[in-house]
Design a protein around this motif. Structure first.
Motif, PDB file in Angstrom:
ATOM      1  N   ALA A 183       0.870  -1.172   0.000  1.00 40.90           N
ATOM      2  CA  ALA A 183       0.000   0.000   0.000  1.00 40.90           C
ATOM      3  C   ALA A 183       0.908   1.224   0.000  1.00 40.90           C
ATOM      4  O   ALA A 183       2.013   1.184   0.544  1.00 40.90           O
ATOM      5  CB  ALA A 183      -0.885   0.012   1.231  1.00 40.90           C
ATOM      6  N   THR A 184       0.493   2.318  -0.622  1.00 43.86           N
ATOM      7  CA  THR A 184       1.335   3.498  -0.693  1.00 43.86           C
ATOM      8  C   THR A 184       0.570   4.733  -0.242  1.00 43.86           C
ATOM      9  O   THR A 184      -0.639   4.836  -0.423  1.00 43.86           O
ATOM     10  CB  THR A 184       1.869   3.731  -2.113  1.00 43.86           C
ATOM     11  OG1 THR A 184       0.777   3.895  -3.022  1.00 43.86           O
ATOM     12  CG2 THR A 184       2.743   2.566  -2.563  1.00 43.86           C
ATOM     13  N   VAL A 185       1.309   5.669   0.350  1.00 39.58           N
ATOM     14  CA  VAL A 185       0.759   6.948   0.780  1.00 39.58           C
ATOM     15  C   VAL A 185       1.666   8.043   0.242  1.00 39.58           C
ATOM     16  O   VAL A 185       2.876   8.045   0.526  1.00 39.58           O
ATOM     17  CB  VAL A 185       0.675   7.041   2.315  1.00 39.58           C
ATOM     18  CG1 VAL A 185       0.164   8.428   2.724  1.00 39.58           C
ATOM     19  CG2 VAL A 185      -0.227   5.948   2.874  1.00 39.58           C
ATOM     20  N   HIS A 186       1.082   8.953  -0.540  1.00 40.89           N
ATOM     21  CA  HIS A 186       1.832  10.111  -1.026  1.00 40.89           C
ATOM     22  C   HIS A 186       1.797  11.181   0.054  1.00 40.89           C
ATOM     23  O   HIS A 186       0.750  11.751   0.341  1.00 40.89           O
ATOM     24  CB  HIS A 186       1.236  10.624  -2.332  1.00 40.89           C
ATOM     25  CG  HIS A 186       1.967  11.787  -2.911  1.00 40.89           C
ATOM     26  ND1 HIS A 186       1.375  12.703  -3.738  1.00 40.89           N
ATOM     27  CD2 HIS A 186       3.263  12.189  -2.777  1.00 40.89           C
ATOM     28  CE1 HIS A 186       2.263  13.617  -4.095  1.00 40.89           C
ATOM     29  NE2 HIS A 186       3.413  13.325  -3.517  1.00 40.89           N
ATOM     30  N   HIS A 187       2.942  11.442   0.652  1.00 37.46           N
ATOM     31  CA  HIS A 187       3.013  12.388   1.767  1.00 37.46           C
ATOM     32  C   HIS A 187       3.021  13.822   1.251  1.00 37.46           C
ATOM     33  O   HIS A 187       3.887  14.207   0.471  1.00 37.46           O
ATOM     34  CB  HIS A 187       4.275  12.136   2.584  1.00 37.46           C
ATOM     35  CG  HIS A 187       4.464  13.102   3.706  1.00 37.46           C
ATOM     36  ND1 HIS A 187       3.734  13.037   4.874  1.00 37.46           N
ATOM     37  CD2 HIS A 187       5.278  14.188   3.840  1.00 37.46           C
ATOM     38  CE1 HIS A 187       4.113  14.017   5.685  1.00 37.46           C
ATOM     39  NE2 HIS A 187       5.041  14.738   5.076  1.00 37.46           N
ATOM     40  N   VAL A 188       2.056  14.604   1.706  1.00 39.52           N
ATOM     41  CA  VAL A 188       2.003  16.039   1.420  1.00 39.52           C
ATOM     42  C   VAL A 188       2.109  16.830   2.723  1.00 39.52           C
ATOM     43  O   VAL A 188       2.880  17.771   2.823  1.00 39.52           O
ATOM     44  CB  VAL A 188       0.721  16.403   0.648  1.00 39.52           C
ATOM     45  CG1 VAL A 188       0.646  17.911   0.399  1.00 39.52           C
ATOM     46  CG2 VAL A 188       0.646  15.630  -0.669  1.00 39.52           C
ATOM     47  N   GLU A 189       1.316  16.414   3.710  1.00 37.83           N
ATOM     48  CA  GLU A 189       1.426  17.023   5.038  1.00 37.83           C
ATOM     49  C   GLU A 189       1.101  15.973   6.089  1.00 37.83           C
ATOM     50  O   GLU A 189       0.386  15.014   5.832  1.00 37.83           O
ATOM     51  CB  GLU A 189       0.552  18.281   5.154  1.00 37.83           C
ATOM     52  CG  GLU A 189      -0.932  18.050   4.985  1.00 37.83           C
ATOM     53  CD  GLU A 189      -1.598  17.707   6.297  1.00 37.83           C
ATOM     54  OE1 GLU A 189      -1.059  18.085   7.355  1.00 37.83           O
ATOM     55  OE2 GLU A 189      -2.659  17.056   6.263  1.00 37.83           O
ATOM     56  N   SER A 190       1.645  16.179   7.291  1.00 39.13           N
ATOM     57  CA  SER A 190       1.648  15.109   8.277  1.00 39.13           C
ATOM     58  C   SER A 190       0.249  14.682   8.717  1.00 39.13           C
ATOM     59  O   SER A 190      -0.011  13.486   8.869  1.00 39.13           O
ATOM     60  CB  SER A 190       2.476  15.521   9.502  1.00 39.13           C
ATOM     61  OG  SER A 190       1.993  16.713  10.071  1.00 39.13           O
ATOM     62  N   GLY A 191      -0.663  15.620   8.928  1.00 36.72           N
ATOM     63  CA  GLY A 191      -1.991  15.252   9.408  1.00 36.72           C
ATOM     64  C   GLY A 191      -2.702  14.303   8.462  1.00 36.72           C
ATOM     65  O   GLY A 191      -3.289  13.294   8.890  1.00 36.72           O
ATOM     66  N   GLN A 192      -2.651  14.608   7.179  1.00 37.84           N
ATOM     67  CA  GLN A 192      -3.301  13.766   6.172  1.00 37.84           C
ATOM     68  C   GLN A 192      -2.644  12.390   6.110  1.00 37.84           C
ATOM     69  O   GLN A 192      -3.326  11.354   6.052  1.00 37.84           O
ATOM     70  CB  GLN A 192      -3.214  14.460   4.813  1.00 37.84           C
ATOM     71  CG  GLN A 192      -3.796  13.685   3.653  1.00 37.84           C
ATOM     72  CD  GLN A 192      -3.625  14.447   2.334  1.00 37.84           C
ATOM     73  OE1 GLN A 192      -3.411  15.657   2.308  1.00 37.84           O
ATOM     74  NE2 GLN A 192      -3.716  13.726   1.239  1.00 37.84           N
ATOM     75  N   THR A 193      -1.308  12.375   6.137  1.00 40.08           N
ATOM     76  CA  THR A 193      -0.594  11.094   6.074  1.00 40.08           C
ATOM     77  C   THR A 193      -0.906  10.234   7.295  1.00 40.08           C
ATOM     78  O   THR A 193      -1.153   9.028   7.169  1.00 40.08           O
ATOM     79  CB  THR A 193       0.920  11.340   5.969  1.00 40.08           C
ATOM     80  OG1 THR A 193       1.208  11.986   4.723  1.00 40.08           O
ATOM     81  CG2 THR A 193       1.697  10.027   6.040  1.00 40.08           C
ATOM     82  N   ILE A 194      -0.895  10.835   8.471  1.00 39.07           N
ATOM     83  CA  ILE A 194      -1.132  10.072   9.700  1.00 39.07           C
ATOM     84  C   ILE A 194      -2.535   9.495   9.713  1.00 39.07           C
ATOM     85  O   ILE A 194      -2.744   8.336  10.098  1.00 39.07           O
ATOM     86  CB  ILE A 194      -0.854  10.949  10.927  1.00 39.07           C
ATOM     87  CG1 ILE A 194       0.652  11.244  11.023  1.00 39.07           C
ATOM     88  CG2 ILE A 194      -1.345  10.276  12.203  1.00 39.07           C
ATOM     89  CD1 ILE A 194       1.011  12.332  12.008  1.00 39.07           C
ATOM     90  N   THR A 195      -3.509  10.262   9.253  1.00 35.82           N
ATOM     91  CA  THR A 195      -4.881   9.751   9.183  1.00 35.82           C
ATOM     92  C   THR A 195      -4.963   8.531   8.270  1.00 35.82           C
ATOM     93  O   THR A 195      -5.600   7.521   8.617  1.00 35.82           O
ATOM     94  CB  THR A 195      -5.832  10.850   8.678  1.00 35.82           C
ATOM     95  OG1 THR A 195      -5.866  11.911   9.631  1.00 35.82           O
ATOM     96  CG2 THR A 195      -7.237  10.311   8.473  1.00 35.82           C
ATOM     97  N   GLU A 196      -4.312   8.598   7.123  1.00 31.59           N
ATOM     98  CA  GLU A 196      -4.331   7.462   6.195  1.00 31.59           C
ATOM     99  C   GLU A 196      -3.582   6.265   6.772  1.00 31.59           C
ATOM    100  O   GLU A 196      -4.026   5.112   6.631  1.00 31.59           O
ATOM    101  CB  GLU A 196      -3.723   7.883   4.852  1.00 31.59           C
ATOM    102  CG  GLU A 196      -3.671   6.806   3.799  1.00 31.59           C
ATOM    103  CD  GLU A 196      -5.034   6.303   3.342  1.00 31.59           C
ATOM    104  OE1 GLU A 196      -5.068   5.343   2.543  1.00 31.59           O
ATOM    105  OE2 GLU A 196      -6.076   6.863   3.769  1.00 31.59           O
ATOM    106  N   LEU A 197      -2.485   6.503   7.453  1.00 33.37           N
ATOM    107  CA  LEU A 197      -1.741   5.398   8.060  1.00 33.37           C
ATOM    108  C   LEU A 197      -2.528   4.749   9.192  1.00 33.37           C
ATOM    109  O   LEU A 197      -2.476   3.521   9.356  1.00 33.37           O
ATOM    110  CB  LEU A 197      -0.386   5.887   8.571  1.00 33.37           C
ATOM    111  CG  LEU A 197       0.643   6.239   7.501  1.00 33.37           C
ATOM    112  CD1 LEU A 197       1.907   6.794   8.143  1.00 33.37           C
ATOM    113  CD2 LEU A 197       0.973   5.024   6.635  1.00 33.37           C
TER     114      LEU A 197
END
Length: 206
Positions: A183-197
């Motif tokens: 699975a992949t997450v394109h990191h743009v900003e930490s809040g969005q990435t952490i929510t997806e993780l």
């Protein structure tokens, strides 16, 4: 493809994920040196000679002083301490680093896959606190997006690629990981990435 209930491994990039945006740092460097705002990023994207220097540095086949001298000539700036000057505007992303700590404490296997600008600038004590496995391009002689480096990352944390989530700030580095089943997450900003993780790993990361 149906996603598993949750993934058991988290693999992350360093610069631009565990730190603030690298291109912002490059932009600050350019401003300080009197260059156009995109002088560094633009050359790496479109100038073959600059790309060749970057690849050599990241794979460990070009020594830092040689990179600094040759890239400084391309930019028209002084070579002394060039790499440190280019990264001077970068800072730790504490939210992302804390998220990785929380993941590891919750039993998620954590690992680093980093394209390195030399290998001496990593805080090895911090890496030991954050990660179960570390893959640094200059130490293994390959760089993202070479598919084998993602396989090394999964191997370093004792998992198959399909059990892992991979996070990177550069979208083109994600495709090989997806092809391996990550699975992949394109990191743009930490809040969005952490929510997806949190969704993918099924753990609280805050």
């Amino acid at each position: 493809m149906t996603e598993p209930t949750h993934y058991r491994g988290l693999l992350v990039d360093w610069g631009g994920v565990m730190t603030t945006n690298l291109f912002d740092s490059f932009g600050a460097f350019c401003e300080q040196e009197g260059l156009s705002a995109d002088a560094v990023g633009g050359r790496f994207r479109s100038d073959p000679a600059s790309r060749e220097l970057l690849v050599g540095l990241e794979t460990g086949t070009l020594a830092e002083p040689d990179f600094e001298q040759r890239f400084a000539t391309i930019l028209g700036v002084a070579p002394t301490g060039l790499i440190d000057r280019m990264f001077a505007g970068g800072r730790p992303d504490h939210a992302m680093q804390d998220a990785v700590r929380h993941a590891r404490a919750a039993g998620v296997r954590t690992g680093l896959i980093s394209n390195s600008w030399g290998t001496s600038r990593y805080d090895r004590t911090l890496l030991g606190q954050l990660f179960d496995g570390v893959v640094i391009s200059g130490e293994v002689g390959m760089r993202k997006p070479t598919p084998a480096i993602y396989e090394l990352g999964a191997e370093a944390i004792g998992l198959e690629p399909g059990a892992c989530v991979f996070v990177d700030d550069l979208a083109f580095n994600l495709a090989p990981a997806r092809e391996l089943g990550m699975a992949t997450v394109h990191h743009v900003e930490s809040g969005q990435t952490i929510t997806e993780l949190e969704r993918l790993l099924a753990v609280d990361l805050r």
